[in-house]
Design an enzyme around this catalytic site. Structure first.
Site, PDB file in Angstrom:
ATOM      1  N   ASP A  61     -55.568  78.306 -84.708  1.00 40.75           N
ATOM      2  CA  ASP A  61     -56.451  78.775 -83.649  1.00 40.75           C
ATOM      3  C   ASP A  61     -56.402  77.805 -82.467  1.00 40.75           C
ATOM      4  O   ASP A  61     -55.356  77.229 -82.177  1.00 40.75           O
ATOM      5  CB  ASP A  61     -57.872  78.912 -84.213  1.00 40.75           C
ATOM      6  CG  ASP A  61     -58.614  80.081 -83.598  1.00 40.75           C
ATOM      7  OD1 ASP A  61     -59.059  79.939 -82.439  1.00 40.75           O
ATOM      8  OD2 ASP A  61     -58.772  81.114 -84.264  1.00 40.75           O
ATOM      9  N   HIS A  97     -63.491  78.850 -79.980  1.00 39.61           N
ATOM     10  CA  HIS A  97     -63.077  79.908 -80.904  1.00 39.61           C
ATOM     11  C   HIS A  97     -62.708  79.368 -82.282  1.00 39.61           C
ATOM     12  O   HIS A  97     -63.235  79.824 -83.302  1.00 39.61           O
ATOM     13  CB  HIS A  97     -61.889  80.671 -80.307  1.00 39.61           C
ATOM     14  CG  HIS A  97     -61.518  81.900 -81.071  1.00 39.61           C
ATOM     15  ND1 HIS A  97     -60.701  81.884 -82.170  1.00 39.61           N
ATOM     16  CD2 HIS A  97     -61.869  83.199 -80.876  1.00 39.61           C
ATOM     17  CE1 HIS A  97     -60.542  83.110 -82.622  1.00 39.61           C
ATOM     18  NE2 HIS A  97     -61.240  83.934 -81.865  1.00 39.61           N
ATOM     19  N   SER A 260     -62.051  88.918 -85.287  1.00 39.80           N
ATOM     20  CA  SER A 260     -61.843  87.494 -85.589  1.00 39.80           C
ATOM     21  C   SER A 260     -62.908  87.000 -86.559  1.00 39.80           C
ATOM     22  O   SER A 260     -62.624  86.225 -87.475  1.00 39.80           O
ATOM     23  CB  SER A 260     -61.917  86.651 -84.315  1.00 39.80           C
ATOM     24  OG  SER A 260     -60.694  86.603 -83.657  1.00 39.80           O
TER      25      SER A 260
END
Length: 396
Positions: A61, A97, A260
């Protein structure tokens, strides 16, 4: 407005699929109150059976902020696929994220007895971070993902979480095969529906669509498909992905949604199952999740829910899947299946329809290319693996 956790992109880059949201109350224990999906999935019962101890979740990520309180002591030294000067334990992404994905999978909470903040699905698992896109970028090249997959496998990951996607790529597909061959399952988001020019664009993304990968979509509090979750025959499973708390830059928390989120939650569940059943191959794990999932929508498989909502308690307590003995190879094996032409009749029809409806829209053309690449790859595998043991094939 909630934050959609992710950037889904049709370009040949790695995008994330998570979206932004309202702020969660400042009280840290209010965050735990917002984790509705822990009750939905019966995680208190599941965590009495397995808590992730001894397992490692690789998060490919934006990096993972190792200083986030809910991840204290959980983040191992990883890699930055763009530079040798970083080890993946920082997260320069403005939306944090990667840090959110790690917390949802393996957050340990903080405060007295870890009662505050985010409790992950596998709260005793370790996080192995790999940064696969640079700060300020909308994504990264698939070769960074391919490199990171191989590195994670060789570094002892028990499950790999890829909470984003883009186009399929041969190097990425080869890395996925490498992981599966080494017994490491990969969980990936299937993609979010995006609105462009007034039209909803339902574009599933790779690697969630790739053979052998557990492609996951989202459901909401009532167990119904989340409006943003892509509808596609390439979907495998669904888990919660709506109204989920996540860390935000500068401290505190926000609420997010997106496939996600579901990838992070499913990766945590897979880590629990691997702790309990370490010898299952990825195809056997797939079959176990399929056999114990709660069916939704059309009976059996469907394009909104895949095989259904994953049930961690059933997956942890059901008997191991039985692998049947494959039949003996025929004395006169059938001829190899020729590689299908891109210009087969059904493909021409599909492209013609796409041209009429979308006026040659790039997004649908990209979807067709991804679909056809997967179809060609599957046919190649069917021809090449006729005599392989069933344990070496993907379930379902």
């Amino acid at each position: 407005m909630r934050r959609r956790l992710g950037r889904s992109t049709a370009a040949a880059v790695m995008g994330v699929i998570l979206s932004t949201a309202v702020a969660v109350p400042a009280r840290a224990d209010a965050v735990r109150d917002q984790q509705w999906y822990l009750g939905f999935l019966r995680m208190a019962e599941a965590n009495r059976i397995a808590d992730g101890s001894g397992t490692t979740v690789a998060v490919l990520d934006s990096g993972v902020d190792a200083t986030q309180p809910d991840l204290a002591g959980a983040v191992l030294a990883g890699i930055d696929s763009f530079t040798s000067s970083q080890d993946g334990r920082t997260d320069p992404d403005p939306k944090r994220h990667g840090t959110g994905i790690a917390a949802m999978s393996a957050g340990r909470g903080h405060g007295a007895n870890g009662a505050d903040g985010i409790r992950g699905i596998a709260p005793k698992a370790n996080i192995l971070p790999a940064t696969v896109w640079p700060p300020g970028s909308v994504g990264s090249r698939p070769d960074n993902i391919a490199f990171a997959i191989r590195w994670a496998v060789d570094s002892g990951a028990d499950v790999i979480c890829i909470a984003g996607g883009g186009m399929s790529d041969p190097a990425q597909s080869d890395a996925i095969d490498y992981a599966i061959g080494k017994g490491v399952p990969i969980v990936a988001a299937i993609g979010n529906i995006e609105t462009r020019n007034g039209h909803d664009l339902s574009l599933p993304v790779s690697p969630g669509t790739d053979d052998g990968v557990f492609g996951v979509g989202s459901v909401g509090r009532d167990g119904s498909r989340s409006p943003f979750s892509v509808v596609t025959v390439l979907l495998d499973f669904v888990v919660p992905g709506d109204d989920v708390p996540a860390p935000k830059a500068g401290g505190g928390y926000t609420t997010v949604e997106g496939t996600s989120v579901s990838a992070a939650i499913l990766a945590g569940i897979v880590a629990l199952v691997r702790q309990k059943r370490p010898n299952l191959t990825p195809p056997q794990l797939y079959d176990l999740l399929k056999a114990t999932a709660t069916d939704k929508g059309t009976p059996g498989f469907d394009s909104e829910y895949g095989w259904g909502v994953v049930d961690p308690v059933k997956a942890l307590t059901a008997p191991d899947p039985v692998t049947s003995t494959p039949p003996a190879a025929p004395a006169n094996p059938p001829p190899a299946i020729a590689e299908p032409s891109f210009w087969e009749g059904d493909t021409i029809v599909a492209l013609a329809v796409a041209t009429v409806i979308w006026g040659g829209g790039l997004a649908l053309v990209v979807f067709l290319i991804v679909f056809l690449r997967r179809r060609i790859r599957r046919r190649r595998r069917e021809a090449a693996t006729r005599a392989e043991p069933a344990a070496n094939r993907r379930g379902g």
